[in-house]
Design an enzyme around this catalytic site. Structure first.
Site, PDB file in Angstrom:
ATOM      1  N   ALA A   1     -13.925 -20.153 -35.168  1.00  0.00           N
ATOM      2  CA  ALA A   1     -13.048 -19.584 -34.862  1.00  0.00           C
ATOM      3  C   ALA A   1     -12.092 -20.116 -35.249  1.00  0.00           C
ATOM      4  CB  ALA A   1     -12.686 -18.386 -35.424  1.00  0.00           C
TER       5      ALA A   1
ATOM      6  N   GLU B   1      -7.435  -5.421 -48.257  1.00  0.00           N
ATOM      7  CA  GLU B   1      -8.295  -6.872 -48.773  1.00  0.00           C
ATOM      8  C   GLU B   1      -8.949  -6.878 -50.413  1.00  0.00           C
ATOM      9  OE1 GLU B   1     -11.552  -8.733 -46.752  1.00  0.00           O
ATOM     10  OE2 GLU B   1     -13.438  -7.778 -47.906  1.00  0.00           O
TER      11      GLU B   1
ATOM     12  N   ARG C   1     -14.885 -18.433 -38.833  1.00  0.00           N
ATOM     13  CA  ARG C   1     -16.044 -18.753 -38.595  1.00  0.00           C
ATOM     14  C   ARG C   1     -16.247 -19.290 -40.511  1.00  0.00           C
ATOM     15  NH1 ARG C   1     -21.337 -18.316 -36.107  1.00  0.00           N
ATOM     16  NH2 ARG C   1     -21.343 -16.999 -38.421  1.00  0.00           N
ATOM     17  N   GLY C   2     -16.934 -18.309 -40.558  1.00  0.00           N
ATOM     18  CA  GLY C   2     -17.987 -18.141 -41.923  1.00  0.00           C
ATOM     19  C   GLY C   2     -19.119 -18.412 -42.137  1.00  0.00           C
ATOM     20  N   ASP C   3     -19.835 -17.537 -43.275  1.00  0.00           N
ATOM     21  CA  ASP C   3     -21.819 -17.688 -42.752  1.00  0.00           C
ATOM     22  C   ASP C   3     -21.972 -19.153 -42.110  1.00  0.00           C
ATOM     23  OD1 ASP C   3     -21.129 -14.829 -43.397  1.00  0.00           O
ATOM     24  OD2 ASP C   3     -21.298 -15.012 -45.218  1.00  0.00           O
TER      25      ASP C   3
ATOM     26  N   THR D   1     -10.136 -13.023 -49.950  1.00  0.00           N
ATOM     27  CA  THR D   1     -11.182 -13.081 -49.202  1.00  0.00           C
ATOM     28  C   THR D   1     -11.654 -14.193 -50.658  1.00  0.00           C
ATOM     29  OG1 THR D   1     -13.322 -13.144 -48.831  1.00  0.00           O
ATOM     30  CG2 THR D   1     -12.669 -11.784 -49.959  1.00  0.00           C
TER      31      THR D   1
ATOM     32  N   LYS E   1     -10.272 -16.739 -29.045  1.00  0.00           N
ATOM     33  CA  LYS E   1      -8.736 -17.169 -29.561  1.00  0.00           C
ATOM     34  C   LYS E   1      -7.592 -16.717 -29.806  1.00  0.00           C
ATOM     35  CE  LYS E   1     -12.989 -15.463 -33.003  1.00  0.00           C
ATOM     36  NZ  LYS E   1     -13.159 -13.902 -33.645  1.00  0.00           N
TER      37      LYS E   1
ATOM     38  N   HIS F   1     -21.846  -8.491 -32.898  1.00  0.00           N
ATOM     39  CA  HIS F   1     -21.510  -9.133 -33.916  1.00  0.00           C
ATOM     40  C   HIS F   1     -23.977  -9.802 -33.491  1.00  0.00           C
ATOM     41  CE1 HIS F   1     -22.131 -13.283 -36.155  1.00  0.00           C
ATOM     42  NE2 HIS F   1     -20.988 -13.108 -36.535  1.00  0.00           N
TER      43      HIS F   1
END
Length: 321
Positions: free
Chosen positions: A132, A24, A114-116, A55, A182, A166
């Protein structure tokens, strides 16, 4: 009674796949950071990873810089980028445009996240996607509309998986149900968030397979060499790193000793994940190559090699530019 599968008939085929390797990266925030990043990229390129994920910041910040980095990776290196894409705060129309732009540049892998959520807790954008799995379905719709353009390479869609609960989830069981959703929406593989204890990945794999998750679940491993970074990620993940490792890192006399301690711990963690059935290793590099390369040297992964093919491809790109 169904006939035996090819793998059942030829069990040796199940061991034919080499271990996948990926990294990454994140877009640089300054010219000096860009110079450091490209040194890292050139060093990591020599290991012939299967892909590198790119990212970007929360809520789509520095997305343009990420797209620029992806373009350069495609044009100037032999690396295959996996583009991160988050859906929070974006409408389907906006996201479809971004997906189309990525595909037009040559991207064939997207990590759908999804993202923050906004820290200010403000009102969500009207019509924005929330999960997501909604983004996965949108990617597949865009892919379907472009199927004639993608005959030589369909889109691989990745998602996140969580070895520990999570922070917003009621339970680990719920996390597995989300991963299963998903998969049903069209995910091809998952990459885990960081974890610090070998049994966390093994437990996730067991729970996911029992629930019906069949896609590859690739462990995301960070080099355990920075005390500050370990503390920070431990707070974000809600899981304490091993106390003994933290004590040894804190007691180290210098950075070289700290590097050796952390690399050995990372190799042990990665090997345990491989022993548990991991199909590959995804290294969170933090745009640094030294510890990642030292981990790889000690892991000695069974890897394929396509050096000649990739060198020829890069030479053709350089001649054409």
């Amino acid at each position: 009674m169904s006939p035996p599968s090819l793998i059942d008939t030829h069990p040796n085929l199940s061991d034919a796949a080499p271990v996948a390797l990926s990294y990454e990266l994140f877009p640089p925030r300054s010219p000096a950071a860009a110079e450091t990043l490209w040194t890292t990229i050139r060093e990591l390129e020599t290991t012939e990873p299967d892909y590198v994920s790119v990212t970007y910041g929360a809520s789509g910040s520095n997305r343009d810089t990420a797209v620029e980095l992806i373009n350069r990776l495609l044009l100037e290196t032999t690396l295959r980028p996996l583009a991160h894409l988050t859906c929070v705060g974006n409408t389907p129309q906006e996201l479809a445009g971004i997906i189309g732009e990525l595909l037009d540049t040559g991207v064939r892998g997207i990590l759908a996240l999804r993202g923050d959520l906004p820290k200010d807790g403000g009102e969500p954008v009207d019509g924005a996607l929330r999960y997501a799995q909604d983004l996965i379905e949108l990617i597949r719709r865009v892919e379907q509309r472009r199927s004639a353009l993608l005959c030589a390479g369909k889109i691989a869609v990745g998602v996140a998986a969580y070895p520990t609960r999570h922070p917003e989830s009621p339970s680990e069981e719920h996390d597995v149900e989300v991963l299963l959703a998903k998969q049903r929406s069209g995910a091809d593989f998952a990459i885990t968030q960081v974890f610090f204890h070998a049994e966390q990945y093994a437990d996730l794999l067991t729970r996911a397979r029992r629930a019906g998750v069949t896609i590859p679940i690739i462990p995301g491993v960070m080099p355990l060499t920075s005390l500050r970074r370990l503390k920070r990620l431990g707070e974000l993940a809600g899981v304490e790193p091993a106390a003994e490792l933290m004590e040894r890192l804190a007691a180290a006399d210098n950075d070289i000793e700290r590097l050796h301690i952390g690399v050995d711990a990372t190799v042990d963690l990665a090997n345990a994940a491989l022993d548990a059935g991991a199909p590959g290793i995804h290294l969170y590099t933090f745009n640094e190559h030294q510890s990642a390369l030292e981990v790889l040297d000690k892991l000695a992964l069974p890897r394929h090699s396509r050096s000649g093919i990739r060198r020829d491809a890069l030479a053709r790109r350089q001649l054409a530019s």
